[in-house]
Design an enzyme around this catalytic site. Structure first.
Site, PDB file in Angstrom:
ATOM      1  N   LYS A 101       0.849  -1.208   0.000  1.00  0.00           N
ATOM      2  CA  LYS A 101       0.000   0.000   0.000  1.00  0.00           C
ATOM      3  C   LYS A 101       0.884   1.259   0.000  1.00  0.00           C
ATOM      4  CE  LYS A 101      -3.533  -2.771   2.121  1.00  0.00           C
ATOM      5  NZ  LYS A 101      -4.756  -2.842   2.901  1.00  0.00           N
ATOM      6  N   HIS A 144      -8.196  -3.154  -6.274  1.00  0.00           N
ATOM      7  CA  HIS A 144      -8.213  -3.301  -4.812  1.00  0.00           C
ATOM      8  C   HIS A 144      -9.387  -2.501  -4.247  1.00  0.00           C
ATOM      9  CE1 HIS A 144      -7.074  -2.932  -0.619  1.00  0.00           C
ATOM     10  NE2 HIS A 144      -6.361  -4.029  -0.818  1.00  0.00           N
ATOM     11  N   GLU A 162      -9.610  -0.581  -1.837  1.00  0.00           N
ATOM     12  CA  GLU A 162      -9.294   0.806  -1.484  1.00  0.00           C
ATOM     13  C   GLU A 162      -9.357   1.705  -2.717  1.00  0.00           C
ATOM     14  OE1 GLU A 162      -5.655  -0.098   0.543  1.00  0.00           O
ATOM     15  OE2 GLU A 162      -6.832  -1.051   2.122  1.00  0.00           O
ATOM     16  N   GLU A 165     -11.116 -10.649  -1.392  1.00  0.00           N
ATOM     17  CA  GLU A 165     -10.874  -9.822  -0.223  1.00  0.00           C
ATOM     18  C   GLU A 165     -12.188  -9.226   0.276  1.00  0.00           C
ATOM     19  OE1 GLU A 165      -6.448  -8.589  -0.112  1.00  0.00           O
ATOM     20  OE2 GLU A 165      -7.602  -6.974  -0.993  1.00  0.00           O
ATOM     21  N   GLY A 201      -7.601  -4.806   6.765  1.00  0.00           N
ATOM     22  CA  GLY A 201      -6.990  -3.864   7.699  1.00  0.00           C
ATOM     23  C   GLY A 201      -7.796  -3.661   8.974  1.00  0.00           C
ATOM     24  N   SER A 230      -6.601  -9.228   6.546  1.00  0.00           N
ATOM     25  CA  SER A 230      -6.089  -9.542   7.885  1.00  0.00           C
ATOM     26  C   SER A 230      -5.528 -10.950   8.023  1.00  0.00           C
ATOM     27  CB  SER A 230      -7.173  -9.282   8.949  1.00  0.00           C
ATOM     28  OG  SER A 230      -7.581  -7.932   8.907  1.00  0.00           O
ATOM     29  N   GLY A 262      -1.645  -7.453   3.420  1.00  0.00           N
ATOM     30  CA  GLY A 262      -1.330  -6.047   3.665  1.00  0.00           C
ATOM     31  C   GLY A 262      -0.398  -5.908   4.850  1.00  0.00           C
TER      32      GLY A 262
HETATM   33  P1  PGA Z   1      -4.594  -6.525   5.293  1.00  0.00           P
HETATM   34  O1  PGA Z   1      -4.724  -6.008   3.784  1.00  0.00           O
HETATM   35  O2  PGA Z   1      -3.825  -7.829   5.247  1.00  0.00           O
HETATM   36  O3  PGA Z   1      -3.844  -5.453   6.015  1.00  0.00           O
HETATM   37  O4  PGA Z   1      -5.981  -6.712   5.818  1.00  0.00           O
HETATM   38  C1  PGA Z   1      -4.977  -6.905   2.748  1.00  0.00           C
HETATM   39  C2  PGA Z   1      -5.108  -6.149   1.459  1.00  0.00           C
HETATM   40  O5  PGA Z   1      -5.625  -5.031   1.479  1.00  0.00           O
HETATM   41  O6  PGA Z   1      -4.694  -6.624   0.384  1.00  0.00           O
END
Ligand code: PGA
Length: 255
Positions: free
Chosen positions: A15, A98, A100, A170, A176, A216, A237
């Site tokens: 990220k 993604h 985000e 995801e 996150g 996570s 992440g």
């Molecule tokens: P995370 O992120 O492991 O921090 O939950 C995963 C991702 O966004 O690909």
């Protein structure tokens, strides 16, 4: 179980983290940790770290990916990076769609589709992210949402190209947040994705596609998630920013 037909891949998604000196330090730590991995190892890093990452990982089993790519070859697209710019410096993978980017930067299934096709045309391996929001899971429409994303994100993508693509499931509510999907929830949706691919491309093709879980994943929950028959690795992440944690995930995915 057809797990032997596809490669498990653990991909880090850094990220918007790590300046260049920080990236160098982390990559040096990752090299010995990744060395013995029997799974694919990818680190997706910010654009400013790509060249550094490609240089430092030469001759190792660590592959480098970007976190986004534009769909046009070149032109008046201020702030964007093309697929050719990535391949030219030795980048092999790219994360597309993604959550985000979907949430904060207006990414849609249409642009995910265009980016995926542009990446494939340039010889990049896309890691395409799909996943439902919490309200969608609670409304019982997870499969509807995933099915729609798969159909739109891969519209016009050939069977040959889908085999080069990694799909990352995801669930948005797990990214996150420290809330992981249970192994059963992850398996259920990854198997559903494979079933959807099978309807679109046939079972033989669907069986070869790497489908990761992301959200996570950490050293504590990785073993159970990665043991699921349709979970072929992870998109990581937070835990990809700590070499020791990433190492545990590589070990688990290598089993
Ligand atoms: P995370 O992120 O492991 O921090 O939950 C995963 C991702 O966004 O690909």
């Amino acid at each position: 179980m057809n797990k032997e037909l596809r490669q498990a891949v653990i991909a880090g998604n850094w990220k918007m983290n790590k300046t260049r000196p920080e990236a160098k330090a982390l990559i040096e730590e990752l090299k010995p940790v990744a060395e013995k991995a029997a799974c694919g190892v990818v680190i997706c890093v910010p654009f400013t770290n790509l060249e550094t990452a490609v240089e430092l990982t030469k001759g190792t089993n660590i592959k480098v990916g970007a976190e986004n790519v534009h769909f046009e070859k070149s032109g008046a697209f201020t702030g964007e990076i093309s697929a050719d710019m990535l391949t030219e410096i030795g980048v092999e993978y790219v994360i597309i769609g993604h959550s985000e980017r979907r949430q904060y930067f207006g990414e849609t299934d249409e642009t995910v589709n265009k980016r995926t096709k542009a990446a494939l045309a340039a010889g990049l391996k896309p890691i395409v992210c799909v996943g439902e929001l919490l309200c969608e899971r609670e409304a019982g429409i997870t499969e509807e949402v995933i099915s729609r994303q798969i159909k739109l994100d891969f519209a016009g993508v050939s069977a040959e190209d889908i085999k080069k693509t990694i799909i990352a499931y995801e669930p948005v509510w797990a990214i996150g947040t420290g809330k992981t999907a249970t192994a059963e929830q992850a398996e259920e949706v990854c198997a559903f994705i494979r079933g959807t691919l099978s309807k679109l491309y046939g079972q033989a093709v669907a069986d070869t596609v790497t489908i990761q879980y992301g959200g996570s994943m950490n050293p504590k929950n990785a073993a159970e998630l990665l043991a699921q028959s349709d979970v072929d690795g992870g998109l990581i992440g937070g835990a990809s920013l700590k070499a020791a944690d990433f190492g545990v995930l590589l070990e688990e995915a290598s089993k």
